[in-house]
Scaffold this motif. Structure first.
Motif, PDB file in Angstrom:
ATOM      1  N   HIS A 696       8.868  59.627  22.446  1.00 25.19           N
ATOM      2  CA  HIS A 696      10.008  60.377  22.983  1.00 25.19           C
ATOM      3  C   HIS A 696       9.557  61.282  24.130  1.00 25.19           C
ATOM      4  N   VAL A 697       8.442  61.986  23.933  1.00 29.74           N
ATOM      5  CA  VAL A 697       7.927  62.867  24.981  1.00 29.74           C
ATOM      6  C   VAL A 697       7.565  62.042  26.216  1.00 29.74           C
ATOM      7  N   TYR A 698       6.953  60.891  26.011  1.00 24.50           N
ATOM      8  CA  TYR A 698       6.559  60.050  27.142  1.00 24.50           C
ATOM      9  C   TYR A 698       7.782  59.567  27.914  1.00 24.50           C
ATOM     10  N   GLN A 699       8.845  59.195  27.197  1.00 26.06           N
ATOM     11  CA  GLN A 699      10.060  58.740  27.872  1.00 26.06           C
ATOM     12  C   GLN A 699      10.726  59.872  28.646  1.00 26.06           C
ATOM     13  N   GLU A 700      10.698  61.075  28.068  1.00 27.22           N
ATOM     14  CA  GLU A 700      11.256  62.207  28.790  1.00 27.22           C
ATOM     15  C   GLU A 700      10.492  62.454  30.095  1.00 27.22           C
ATOM     16  N   ALA A 701       9.183  62.160  30.054  1.00 24.66           N
ATOM     17  CA  ALA A 701       8.365  62.424  31.233  1.00 24.66           C
ATOM     18  C   ALA A 701       8.444  61.293  32.254  1.00 24.66           C
ATOM     19  N   TYR A 702       8.487  60.061  31.818  1.00 17.73           N
ATOM     20  CA  TYR A 702       8.372  58.921  32.732  1.00 17.73           C
ATOM     21  C   TYR A 702       9.594  58.007  32.742  1.00 17.73           C
ATOM     22  N   GLY A 703      10.584  58.289  31.943  1.00 17.29           N
ATOM     23  CA  GLY A 703      11.794  57.498  31.947  1.00 17.29           C
ATOM     24  C   GLY A 703      11.896  56.541  30.762  1.00 17.29           C
ATOM     25  N   PHE A 704      13.116  56.021  30.583  1.00 20.15           N
ATOM     26  CA  PHE A 704      13.416  55.140  29.455  1.00 20.15           C
ATOM     27  C   PHE A 704      13.484  53.686  29.954  1.00 20.15           C
ATOM     28  N   THR A 705      12.922  52.766  29.138  1.00 22.60           N
ATOM     29  CA  THR A 705      12.977  51.331  29.456  1.00 22.60           C
ATOM     30  C   THR A 705      13.301  50.550  28.186  1.00 22.60           C
ATOM     31  N   ALA A 759      22.528  49.370  28.350  1.00 21.36           N
ATOM     32  CA  ALA A 759      23.457  50.470  28.592  1.00 21.36           C
ATOM     33  C   ALA A 759      22.891  51.783  28.046  1.00 21.36           C
ATOM     34  N   TRP A 760      22.256  51.715  26.888  1.00 24.44           N
ATOM     35  CA  TRP A 760      21.641  52.923  26.314  1.00 24.44           C
ATOM     36  C   TRP A 760      20.531  53.451  27.225  1.00 24.44           C
ATOM     37  N   VAL A 761      19.689  52.540  27.719  1.00 23.86           N
ATOM     38  CA  VAL A 761      18.610  52.948  28.626  1.00 23.86           C
ATOM     39  C   VAL A 761      19.197  53.580  29.892  1.00 23.86           C
ATOM     40  N   ALA A 762      20.265  52.975  30.436  1.00 23.62           N
ATOM     41  CA  ALA A 762      20.882  53.529  31.641  1.00 23.62           C
ATOM     42  C   ALA A 762      21.438  54.930  31.380  1.00 23.62           C
ATOM     43  N   GLU A 763      22.101  55.123  30.266  1.00 25.31           N
ATOM     44  CA  GLU A 763      22.648  56.447  29.933  1.00 25.31           C
ATOM     45  C   GLU A 763      21.546  57.492  29.794  1.00 25.31           C
ATOM     46  N   ARG A 764      20.424  57.141  29.117  1.00 25.56           N
ATOM     47  CA  ARG A 764      19.344  58.106  28.941  1.00 25.56           C
ATOM     48  C   ARG A 764      18.712  58.478  30.287  1.00 25.56           C
ATOM     49  N   ASN A 765      18.560  57.488  31.164  1.00 23.44           N
ATOM     50  CA  ASN A 765      17.970  57.782  32.464  1.00 23.44           C
ATOM     51  C   ASN A 765      18.902  58.631  33.321  1.00 23.44           C
ATOM     52  N   LEU A 766      20.199  58.410  33.208  1.00 18.40           N
ATOM     53  CA  LEU A 766      21.145  59.259  33.951  1.00 18.40           C
ATOM     54  C   LEU A 766      21.143  60.677  33.404  1.00 18.40           C
ATOM     55  N   ASP A 767      21.048  60.829  32.079  1.00 18.88           N
ATOM     56  CA  ASP A 767      20.934  62.176  31.509  1.00 18.88           C
ATOM     57  C   ASP A 767      19.654  62.859  32.002  1.00 18.88           C
ATOM     58  N   ARG A 768      18.563  62.104  32.070  1.00 16.58           N
ATOM     59  CA  ARG A 768      17.305  62.661  32.565  1.00 16.58           C
ATOM     60  C   ARG A 768      17.454  63.067  34.040  1.00 16.58           C
ATOM     61  N   LYS A 774      15.043  63.346  38.475  1.00 18.57           N
ATOM     62  CA  LYS A 774      14.116  62.226  38.612  1.00 18.57           C
ATOM     63  C   LYS A 774      14.803  60.941  38.148  1.00 18.57           C
ATOM     64  N   ILE A 775      14.672  59.853  38.912  1.00 21.36           N
ATOM     65  CA  ILE A 775      15.286  58.581  38.556  1.00 21.36           C
ATOM     66  C   ILE A 775      14.637  57.455  39.348  1.00 21.36           C
ATOM     67  N   ASP A 776      14.625  56.282  38.755  1.00 22.28           N
ATOM     68  CA  ASP A 776      14.124  55.067  39.419  1.00 22.28           C
ATOM     69  C   ASP A 776      15.323  54.163  39.654  1.00 22.28           C
ATOM     70  N   THR A 777      15.948  54.286  40.822  1.00 22.29           N
ATOM     71  CA  THR A 777      17.171  53.522  41.097  1.00 22.29           C
ATOM     72  C   THR A 777      16.898  52.028  41.188  1.00 22.29           C
ATOM     73  N   GLY A 778      15.727  51.634  41.650  1.00 20.24           N
ATOM     74  CA  GLY A 778      15.406  50.210  41.737  1.00 20.24           C
ATOM     75  C   GLY A 778      15.340  49.564  40.353  1.00 20.24           C
ATOM     76  N   TYR A 779      14.764  50.289  39.408  1.00 17.10           N
ATOM     77  CA  TYR A 779      14.699  49.750  38.045  1.00 17.10           C
ATOM     78  C   TYR A 779      16.087  49.627  37.445  1.00 17.10           C
ATOM     79  N   LEU A 780      16.910  50.664  37.606  1.00 14.68           N
ATOM     80  CA  LEU A 780      18.256  50.635  37.023  1.00 14.68           C
ATOM     81  C   LEU A 780      19.119  49.581  37.709  1.00 14.68           C
ATOM     82  N   ASN A 781      18.918  49.357  38.986  1.00 13.63           N
ATOM     83  CA  ASN A 781      19.684  48.320  39.671  1.00 13.63           C
ATOM     84  C   ASN A 781      19.327  46.929  39.158  1.00 13.63           C
ATOM     85  N   GLY A 782      18.096  46.767  38.643  1.00  2.27           N
ATOM     86  CA  GLY A 782      17.673  45.462  38.120  1.00  2.27           C
ATOM     87  C   GLY A 782      18.135  45.182  36.709  1.00  2.27           C
ATOM     88  N   LEU A 783      18.794  46.137  36.056  1.00  2.00           N
ATOM     89  CA  LEU A 783      19.312  45.887  34.714  1.00  2.00           C
ATOM     90  C   LEU A 783      20.464  44.887  34.774  1.00  2.00           C
TER      91      LEU A 783
END
Length: 843
Positions: A696-705, A759-768, A774-783
């Motif tokens: 959980h800490v790692y995802q908060e720091a580097y994002g959800f996948t 969808a869950w991963v996208a929501e968590r990254n948008l909350d982050r 911080k966000i990786d738009t290229g990764y989210l666009n590839g979902l």
């Protein structure tokens, strides 16, 4: 009879050459066709091997079966069962050997039957005079009978002596050791002497001798004496008191090279139906009447055969009654060569159909490979073959050039229906539970657009399927069940042969092929006519019928064979499941408690030290961690997550090993087992919690996948298993645990699917992003399109970057998917604008 393509080839070497050449040619052609059609090697290779093996099986049909049948027949013959026959199926060396073997078994069966008959009849014949002689001797011992009794005993002894002499004569003739010592015999004087010997027996009959004057023949006097004496003895015993026995000898009328001997009595005669049977050994007519041995007429026939003549009973002379024996002999007997060993013949002798019982079919070679692990005797089932072929054809329509969607779900459900319909124990609760979960997993392609979920769902469904149809109960049993699926393609070959034999029997080969061809022609002709006549009908047909170009046809043919073969193998596995769960060996507890307890305590102490370190990090804070290790907290938690997952899995192995080795005889043994393993399980649950916290800490720091989400779920499932192991350890009973692990794992995966992971991963990254920027738009666009309902709610400054390039796909009804349909509702039909976007860099 099953068609054997190479049955007409007369050389085994040529057969093997043709077999290798045909298999190699088919493999080469299929491989080249698959390559030219663009099929992947993972599809081309198994199909090529399967077709090459099928050609080999077809051409080799019957080549080795006679050898296995002869092996089984030889074992039966070694046990005294000679009643076997092997039908020759070829003209090569194996076929010749089969014919010779069948001839040998028939001859041995005949000899064995004659031996048994001889022993039985001789025993019967000896019993009567011996019983009479014993009674006479007992009377003499008691002082009863006197001279009359002695005379009776002498006659019985003479009868026994005569029986033995007759048996010896027959034995000599059977062995070919009765050569003729011929000389000139004047029949008038010779027959007078024989009649005189017969008169000396004292029987109340009169002999009338009539011999052609000057008749001299070449014969063996001793054997001829046996012949006439036996005929006179038989006639005198069956003539009434005071009757006449007529003996005549003359040249055969119209035949200058033969003469005729006739002996006639005035008894009751012999019925025409019995005239041939009386010459058998111990024949019923004349066998026991009047003290005969039952062998006289058999000896008479053998003597006649030795002289090259014939003997028979004919009708009595006009106006006369009784039996009339007629012997026709040559004036000069043929030269009899010395007996030689009979050569082995390759022609099966003719005989009554009931004399030899056909040998049972030879067991297939696969029986030797699989042994008692996987017996086979199930009858063929055309419905399974047809169902598997139908699934293969559906796959050829659905899979190429179509996105994952409704067609995939229909395909998986159809395959599951075929397998479940074949399952031997389809009503078993565990099998039904696995089938229900497989049905839910089949909905994944139509519900979720994320394509990585489909192979995982197929893998989970396949695991559940093989475990359910084999009714596995242990982890090794599940592994063996999984390995049995590909092996079913080899084990099921005999069953497939029986199924194809049913198909040939129903359609009579040519008739079946003619029916299929006419049906296809009718479908094509009328389908094309109606498609050209009606636009709507043409649209419907175009949605079902794929493109007809050559490459597409070859590719779809590969898919049909591959998918149909996989489903057929699974159906055979369900129809005839192997014994995946061997009887477990009894645990061998160690002699001393410390042998298992000390290692477990050491592991407990290591776990305790790790938990203390975790507590130091928690209470010391991030500054203490960085000052001590030089790592940031995010790097620290990422560094150890994989090791903690491995440690959790290894804990299950430690618990299993200790539970098998720990003695449970006393209350103290059970208490120590529960305490040591309970402490270990409790500490492992804390480790699981620590691992989940680290992720959980790692995802908060580097994002959800998606991968990190799956790892979270996997670690949580391991924690559930540790808890189940603790419960099983407290109860000291864990037979339910493997199935619980399998079912719970499938349920956990279905939970991920139900969560809509992308969808869950996208929501968590948008909350982050809202919290940290911080966000990786290229990764989210590839979902996949599953994430679109969440992405459309993104802040305006990044929404275009997340949705650029997305549009509604042009799909038919077989490609319909709920995730893509929901995404289309949010996006509309036009492509999402994205010209000259300035998207944030990944962070």
């Amino acid at each position: 009879m099953t068609t054997r393509p190479l049955a007409a080839v007369r050389s085994l070497k040529v057969k093997l050459g043709l077999l290798v050449a045909a298999s190699t040619t088919v493999a080469a052609i299929v491989a080249l066709a698959g390559r030219s059609a663009g099929a992947s090697v993972w599809l081309t290779l198994p199909v090529t091997l399967a077709l090459a093996l099928a050609v080999t099986q077809l051409l080799a049909l019957g080549m080795t079966a006679p050898l296995r049948e002869m092996t089984a027949a030889a074992r039966r013959m070694a046990q005294g069962d000679y009643d076997v026959r092997i039908t020759p199926t070829s003209r090569d060396e194996v076929g010749e050997l089969t014919r010779a073997f069948t001839t040998m078994s028939r001859d041995l069966a005949t000899v064995d039957a004659q031996r048994r008959e001889l022993v039985a009849t001789v025993s019967h014949e000896l019993r009567t005079p011996l019983a009479a002689q014993r009674a006479v001797l007992e009377n003499l011992a008691d002082g009863i009978g006197g001279a009359d009794g002695l005379d009776l005993a002498v006659r019985q002894a003479e009868r026994l002596s005569q029986l033995v002499e007759d048996l010896l004569d027959l034995a000599r003739v059977d062995a070919g050791k009765a050569p003729l010592a011929t000389s000139d015999v004047a029949l008038a004087g010779f027959l007078a002497d024989v009649v005189a010997d017969a008169e000396a027996t004292g029987r109340d009959v009169r002999y009338d001798l009539d011999v052609e004057p000057g008749l001299v023949v070449s014969a063996d006097p001793g054997r001829l004496h046996q012949l006439v004496a036996n005929l006179l003895d038989n006639a005198s015993r069956h003539s009434p008191a005071g009757g006449t026995v007529t003996v005549r000898a003359l040249r055969e009328p119209g035949g200058a090279n033969h003469y005729v001997l006739e002996v006639a009595d005035q008894g009751e005669g012999i019925a025409p139906a019995d005239r041939e049977r009386v010459f058998e050994r111990f024949g019923t007519v004349g066998a026991t009447d009047g003290g005969g041995t039952g062998l006289g007429l058999a000896i008479a026939r053998w003597v006649t055969d030795l002289h090259g003549g014939s003997i028979s009973f004919v009708d009595p002379a006009p106006g006369a009654t009784g039996a009339r024996a007629r012997v026709v002999l040559p004036l000069t007997p043929p030269v009899r060569p010395a007996p030689k060993e009979a050569p082995v013949t390759t022609t099966v002798p003719e005989g009554p159909a009931t004399a030899i019982r056909p040998s049972p079919p030879a067991p297939p070679i696969s029986d030797d490979l699989f042994g008692g692990f996987w017996p086979d005797g199930t009858p063929g089932r055309l419905s399974l073959l047809a169902g598997s072929l139908g699934v293969g054809l559906l796959a050829a329509i659905v899979l190429p050039e179509r996105n994952v969607g409704l067609g995939w779900t229909l395909l998986v459900l159809a395959a599951g229906a075929v397998v479940l319909g074949a399952a031997r124990d389809r009503r078993d609760p565990f099998t039904l539970a696995c089938a229900g979960l497989c049905g839910l997993l089949a909905l994944v392609p139509v519900v979720r657009a994320a394509e990585w979920l489909t192979p995982l769902s197929l893998l989970a469904g396949g695991t559940l399927m093989v475990a359910g149809v084999t009714r596995g109960r242990t982890l090794p049993g599940f592994v063996v069940a999984g390995l049995s699926w590909p092996l079913a393609g080899l084990r099921g070959l005999p069953w497939l042969g029986r199924t194809l034999a049913l198909l040939t029997g129903l359609g009579h080969g040519a008739a079946l092929l003619r029916t299929v061809v006419l049906s296809v022609v009718g479908l094509l002709v009328f389908g094309l006519l109606f498609a050209s006549a009606d636009a709507l009908f043409a649209e419907w047909a175009g949605a079902l019928v794929p493109d007809a170009d050559l490459d597409s046809f070859v590719l779809r043919a590969f898919i049909t064979i591959a998918v149909g073969g996989v489903v057929l193998a699974a159906a055979y596995l369900a129809l005839n499941p192997p014994r995946v769960d061997r009887a477990p060996g009894e645990p061998r507890p160690v002699a001393h408690r410390f042998e298992w307890l000390a290692p477990v305590v050491v592991v407990d102490l290591v776990f305790a030290a790790f938990l203390i370190a975790q507590a130091a990090v928690i209470f010391g804070g991030h500054d203490y961690l960085e000052r001590t290790t030089g790592l940031t907290y995010a790097d620290y938690v990422h560094q150890g997550f994989g090791q903690l997952t491995i440690a959790t899995a290894l804990t299950l192995l430690v618990v299993w090993s200790a539970a098998r080795k720990a003695p449970r005889a006393t209350y103290a043994d059970r208490a120590w087992l529960r305490a040591a393993l309970g402490v270990l399980c409790a500490q492992t649950l804390v480790v699981v919690a620590s691992a989940l916290h680290r992720m959980h800490v790692y995802q908060e720091a580097y994002g959800f996948t998606e991968l990190r989400l799956l790892v979270d779920v996997f670690e949580g499932w391991l924690g559930l298993l540790v808890l189940a192991v603790a419960v099983a350890g407290w109860r000291l009973r864990a037979t339910w645990l493997p199935r619980f692990a399998l079912i719970s794992g499938a349920v956990a995966f279905l939970g991920v699917v139900a969560l809509n992971p992308e969808a869950w991963v996208a929501e968590r990254n948008l909350d982050r992003y809202a919290e940290t920027g911080k966000i990786d738009t290229g990764y989210l666009n590839g979902l996949s399109d599953d994430a679109v309902p969440a992405l459309v709610d993104a802040p305006e400054e990044i929404r275009d970057c997340l949705l650029v390039g997305r549009t509604e796909a042009d799909e038919d009804w077989l490609e319909w998917n709920l995730g893509r349909a929901l995404a289309a509702e949010h996006l509309g039909v036009e492509p999402w604008p994205g010209e000259e976007l300035a998207c944030p860099a990944p962070s």
